[in-house]
Design an enzyme around this catalytic site. Structure first.
Site, PDB file in Angstrom:
ATOM      1  N   ASN A 104       0.791  -1.243   0.000  1.00 31.35           N
ATOM      2  CA  ASN A 104       0.000   0.000   0.000  1.00 31.35           C
ATOM      3  C   ASN A 104       0.820   1.289   0.000  1.00 31.35           C
ATOM      4  O   ASN A 104       0.247   2.370   0.119  1.00 31.35           O
ATOM      5  CB  ASN A 104      -0.946   0.049   1.221  1.00 31.35           C
ATOM      6  CG  ASN A 104      -2.213  -0.755   0.996  1.00 31.35           C
ATOM      7  OD1 ASN A 104      -2.762  -0.746  -0.109  1.00 31.35           O
ATOM      8  ND2 ASN A 104      -2.670  -1.446   2.009  1.00 31.35           N
ATOM      9  N   HIS A 105       2.134   1.214  -0.130  1.00 32.31           N
ATOM     10  CA  HIS A 105       2.946   2.438  -0.132  1.00 32.31           C
ATOM     11  C   HIS A 105       3.234   2.960  -1.531  1.00 32.31           C
ATOM     12  O   HIS A 105       3.778   4.044  -1.678  1.00 32.31           O
ATOM     13  CB  HIS A 105       4.268   2.217   0.597  1.00 32.31           C
ATOM     14  CG  HIS A 105       4.113   2.163   2.079  1.00 32.31           C
ATOM     15  ND1 HIS A 105       3.573   1.078   2.721  1.00 32.31           N
ATOM     16  CD2 HIS A 105       4.397   3.067   3.035  1.00 32.31           C
ATOM     17  CE1 HIS A 105       3.544   1.307   4.011  1.00 32.31           C
ATOM     18  NE2 HIS A 105       4.040   2.508   4.236  1.00 32.31           N
ATOM     19  N   LYS A 107       1.285   3.913  -3.935  1.00 35.44           N
ATOM     20  CA  LYS A 107       0.172   4.611  -4.578  1.00 35.44           C
ATOM     21  C   LYS A 107       0.685   5.700  -5.520  1.00 35.44           C
ATOM     22  O   LYS A 107       1.678   6.352  -5.239  1.00 35.44           O
ATOM     23  CB  LYS A 107      -0.720   5.250  -3.508  1.00 35.44           C
ATOM     24  CG  LYS A 107      -1.377   4.237  -2.593  1.00 35.44           C
ATOM     25  CD  LYS A 107      -2.335   4.914  -1.634  1.00 35.44           C
ATOM     26  CE  LYS A 107      -1.759   5.285  -0.314  1.00 35.44           C
ATOM     27  NZ  LYS A 107      -1.600   4.186   0.628  1.00 35.44           N
ATOM     28  N   HIS A 125       8.404   1.197  -1.878  1.00 37.21           N
ATOM     29  CA  HIS A 125       8.439   1.420  -0.430  1.00 37.21           C
ATOM     30  C   HIS A 125       9.906   1.361  -0.014  1.00 37.21           C
ATOM     31  O   HIS A 125      10.364   0.429   0.637  1.00 37.21           O
ATOM     32  CB  HIS A 125       7.610   0.360   0.295  1.00 37.21           C
ATOM     33  CG  HIS A 125       7.459   0.637   1.759  1.00 37.21           C
ATOM     34  ND1 HIS A 125       6.779  -0.189   2.608  1.00 37.21           N
ATOM     35  CD2 HIS A 125       7.898   1.660   2.517  1.00 37.21           C
ATOM     36  CE1 HIS A 125       6.805   0.303   3.831  1.00 37.21           C
ATOM     37  NE2 HIS A 125       7.487   1.425   3.806  1.00 37.21           N
ATOM     38  N   TYR A 173       6.353   7.835  -0.715  1.00 33.49           N
ATOM     39  CA  TYR A 173       5.537   9.032  -0.451  1.00 33.49           C
ATOM     40  C   TYR A 173       5.800  10.116  -1.501  1.00 33.49           C
ATOM     41  O   TYR A 173       5.969  11.295  -1.197  1.00 33.49           O
ATOM     42  CB  TYR A 173       5.788   9.574   0.969  1.00 33.49           C
ATOM     43  CG  TYR A 173       5.597   8.540   2.046  1.00 33.49           C
ATOM     44  CD1 TYR A 173       4.439   7.778   2.085  1.00 33.49           C
ATOM     45  CD2 TYR A 173       6.561   8.319   3.011  1.00 33.49           C
ATOM     46  CE1 TYR A 173       4.256   6.810   3.063  1.00 33.49           C
ATOM     47  CE2 TYR A 173       6.380   7.358   4.001  1.00 33.49           C
ATOM     48  CZ  TYR A 173       5.228   6.611   4.012  1.00 33.49           C
ATOM     49  OH  TYR A 173       5.055   5.660   4.982  1.00 33.49           O
ATOM     50  N   HIS A 193      12.329   4.306   6.664  1.00 33.22           N
ATOM     51  CA  HIS A 193      12.266   5.318   7.731  1.00 33.22           C
ATOM     52  C   HIS A 193      13.520   6.155   7.844  1.00 33.22           C
ATOM     53  O   HIS A 193      13.458   7.354   8.056  1.00 33.22           O
ATOM     54  CB  HIS A 193      12.098   4.616   9.085  1.00 33.22           C
ATOM     55  CG  HIS A 193      10.722   4.173   9.333  1.00 33.22           C
ATOM     56  ND1 HIS A 193      10.186   4.053  10.574  1.00 33.22           N
ATOM     57  CD2 HIS A 193       9.747   3.812   8.469  1.00 33.22           C
ATOM     58  CE1 HIS A 193       8.950   3.635  10.487  1.00 33.22           C
ATOM     59  NE2 HIS A 193       8.664   3.472   9.215  1.00 33.22           N
ATOM     60  N   TYR A 232       8.156  12.760   8.505  1.00 30.48           N
ATOM     61  CA  TYR A 232       7.065  12.620   7.527  1.00 30.48           C
ATOM     62  C   TYR A 232       6.702  14.026   7.057  1.00 30.48           C
ATOM     63  O   TYR A 232       6.410  14.895   7.888  1.00 30.48           O
ATOM     64  CB  TYR A 232       5.846  11.928   8.150  1.00 30.48           C
ATOM     65  CG  TYR A 232       6.120  10.465   8.396  1.00 30.48           C
ATOM     66  CD1 TYR A 232       5.782   9.517   7.442  1.00 30.48           C
ATOM     67  CD2 TYR A 232       6.780  10.051   9.544  1.00 30.48           C
ATOM     68  CE1 TYR A 232       6.076   8.182   7.630  1.00 30.48           C
ATOM     69  CE2 TYR A 232       7.078   8.723   9.742  1.00 30.48           C
ATOM     70  CZ  TYR A 232       6.725   7.791   8.782  1.00 30.48           C
ATOM     71  OH  TYR A 232       7.032   6.469   8.970  1.00 30.48           O
ATOM     72  N   HIS A 257      11.149  -1.168  17.854  1.00 27.07           N
ATOM     73  CA  HIS A 257      10.771  -0.014  17.060  1.00 27.07           C
ATOM     74  C   HIS A 257       9.653   0.784  17.713  1.00 27.07           C
ATOM     75  O   HIS A 257       8.698   0.234  18.222  1.00 27.07           O
ATOM     76  CB  HIS A 257      10.335  -0.461  15.663  1.00 27.07           C
ATOM     77  CG  HIS A 257      10.106   0.682  14.764  1.00 27.07           C
ATOM     78  ND1 HIS A 257       8.870   1.039  14.304  1.00 27.07           N
ATOM     79  CD2 HIS A 257      10.964   1.607  14.269  1.00 27.07           C
ATOM     80  CE1 HIS A 257       8.976   2.095  13.554  1.00 27.07           C
ATOM     81  NE2 HIS A 257      10.231   2.475  13.513  1.00 27.07           N
TER      82      HIS A 257
HETATM   83 ZN    ZN Z   1      10.880   4.141  12.343  1.00 23.97          ZN
END
Ligand code: ZN
Length: 489
Positions: A104-105, A107, A125, A173, A193, A232, A257
């Site tokens: 789902n990343h 898109k 992703h 993203y 990340h 983000y 995490h």
């Molecule tokens: Zn993280």
């Protein structure tokens, strides 16, 4: 489902009556496609659509997590597509029915260049390590996929697409920003990340891109060797030649995490000079670190209150208005020229508000579309302020459904009033991951005949032989991801 503001409902019903009186006319539905897949859209991968020369083009994640594009011609009310515009490197075959099997990343984000060609970025992703070293990030927590750039073969034509191999595989993203002169900026996180947020500029309509420029730096935290500074961020065209950036901080911890995100930040790029500055105009050295962000760009220290990325729009004076989900609230912020106005929670007191975007009509008048879930069901409503955000009043209910819940996109670029937002809806009772896609605006959803909106073909048959979702595995995943949304990884 009731998609229409009450003042249009009578009109819609009488149009339907006329259609059926004509005999044999196909029923209209409030979605234009039924093959959205998994989590087909988000406000983070944006824009999902653009209104360009009378046509609204939209993109979403369809079967196999591949990107699909549709278009609505406003003058004629005709729909085109959806068509598959590319192949996601993360797709599985056959289509899965277990949500835990989807990433789902990847898109798609869509932009129309100055010549009318349609571009999508999608499919990653963080980038599969098999493509080589990531110079601006780590392969922390596993990264996969391949960021892919496709462009329509002809301007404004959805029928054929070609891959343009001119961007790194690592982008997640993906966000397009287009300036008035047509220059394109592709922003994204350069990996998992623990990666920098970067942009690449194209002055030739996406044929070539300058090398990535790191905007937000990932690094080992100055406060703890087991925490990594992570971010983000959300980028958009502000006023004039400005690009706005709003963001939150993620203390990415190991070995256990942490899902925490906190604080709200803002800064901006003057694309004429290439200089980034804070809201007061103080110059920022790139990449911005946690230390410089806290010192120069912090809006609010939210501490233990969890924030997620929001959206930003500038008013006629160029001053930013922002929203961030924070705890159970959607918090509105405004720079009044001298200071950040005290944050205000928009929406009903004590109820969970989520997902939304807004229009700034003037420095004091703002209209926000917010999703809300109550015991009665799911709804999307307008919330309005005429006092610069100090108080908000609920306006018209835009959409409501007892059975179907909604995912919202960010506002469509250069939106036509009839098509401001893309929605995906699902019913919890459906044993598959296909979603209805709705393009909505001033008159509710833009309708389409049921036959034209049907794009699943025999997919429901194909997935019948799949084993049911593994409950234990799903539960384990759920626990592991507890508190994590789709955009959190
Ligand atoms: Zn993280």
């Amino acid at each position: 489902m009731n998609l229409l503001p009450s003042r249009f409902r009578g009109l819609f019903l009488s149009l339907c009556a006329l259609a059926s009186a004509g005999g044999g006319a196909a029923a209209n539905v409030d979605y234009f496609a039924d093959n959205g897949y998994g989590n087909p859209i988000s406000s983070l991968q944006h824009p999902v659509g653009e209104h360009y020369q009378g046509v609204t083009y939209v993109a979403y994640q369809g079967p196999h997590e591949d990107p699909y594009v549709a278009a609505y011609v406003h003058a004629t009310g005709k729909w085109i597509g959806p068509v598959q515009a590319g192949v996601s490197a993360m797709g599985k075959s056959p289509d899965q029915i277990d949500p835990g099997e989807l990433d789902n990343h990847g898109k798609p984000a869509l932009v129309v260049d100055r010549e009318g060609y349609i571009h999508l970025a999608f499919g990653s992703h963080g980038g599969d390590p098999k493509y080589g070293r990531n110079p601006l990030g780590e392969f922390f927590m596993g990264t996969k996929g391949k960021m892919t750039h496709v462009v329509s073969v002809k301007p404004g034509d959805l029928s054929a697409w070609r891959v343009v191999d001119n961007i790194p595989v690592n982008g997640t993203y993906n966000q397009w920003v287009k300036l008035a002169n047509g220059d394109l900026y592709l922003f994204y996180r350069h990996g998992g990340h623990r990666s920098d947020w970067v942009y690449q500029k194209s002055v030739d309509s996406g044929r070539t891109f300058a090398a990535p420029v790191s905007v937000l730096k990932h690094k080992v935290s100055a406060t703890s060797p087991t925490v990594n500074d992570s971010w983000y961020a959300w980028f958009d065209h502000g006023r004039g030649d400005t690009i706005t950036a709003s963001y939150i901080y993620h203390p990415c911890a190991n070995p256990k995490h942490s899902a925490h995100r906190q604080n709200t930040y803002y800064m901006q790029l003057d694309t004429q000079s290439g200089q980034w500055s804070n809201v007061q105009g103080a110059r920022l050295a790139l990449p911005v670190t946690k230390e410089s962000a806290d010192q120069l760009t912090l809006i609010e220290d939210t501490g233990a209150v969890r924030t997620t990325h929001g959206t930003t729009h500038a008013d006629s004076a160029g001053r930013p208005h922002l929203v961030f989900p924070a705890g159970k609230d959607v918090r509105y912020y405004r720079w009044d020229g001298k200071a950040w106005q005290k944050p205000v929670a928009v929406g009903a007191v004590g109820e969970r508000m989520h997902d939304g975007d807004f229009f700034v009509d003037s420095p004091t008048n703002v209209r926000m579309l917010l999703a809300q879930t109550t015991e009665a069901g799911h709804e999307i409503a307008w919330w309005n302020t005429t006092e610069g955000g100090l108080t908000w009043l609920k306006g018209a209910v835009f959409m409501t459904s007892k059975e179907r819940s909604f995912n919202l996109s960010a506002i469509i670029r250069n939106a036509h009033p009839d098509a401001v937002m893309l929605l995906a809806s699902r019913s919890a009772t459906e044993p598959h991951l296909y979603r209805q896609m709705h393009l909505v605006g001033a008159h509710g959803a833009l309708v389409r005949s049921a036959a034209e909106a049907s794009h699943l073909g025999n997919r429901l048959e194909q997935i019948k032989s799949l084993p049911p979702p593994n409950k234990d595995k799903a539960e384990a995943k759920r626990k592991k991801k507890l508190g994590l949304g789709d955009d959190d990884l």
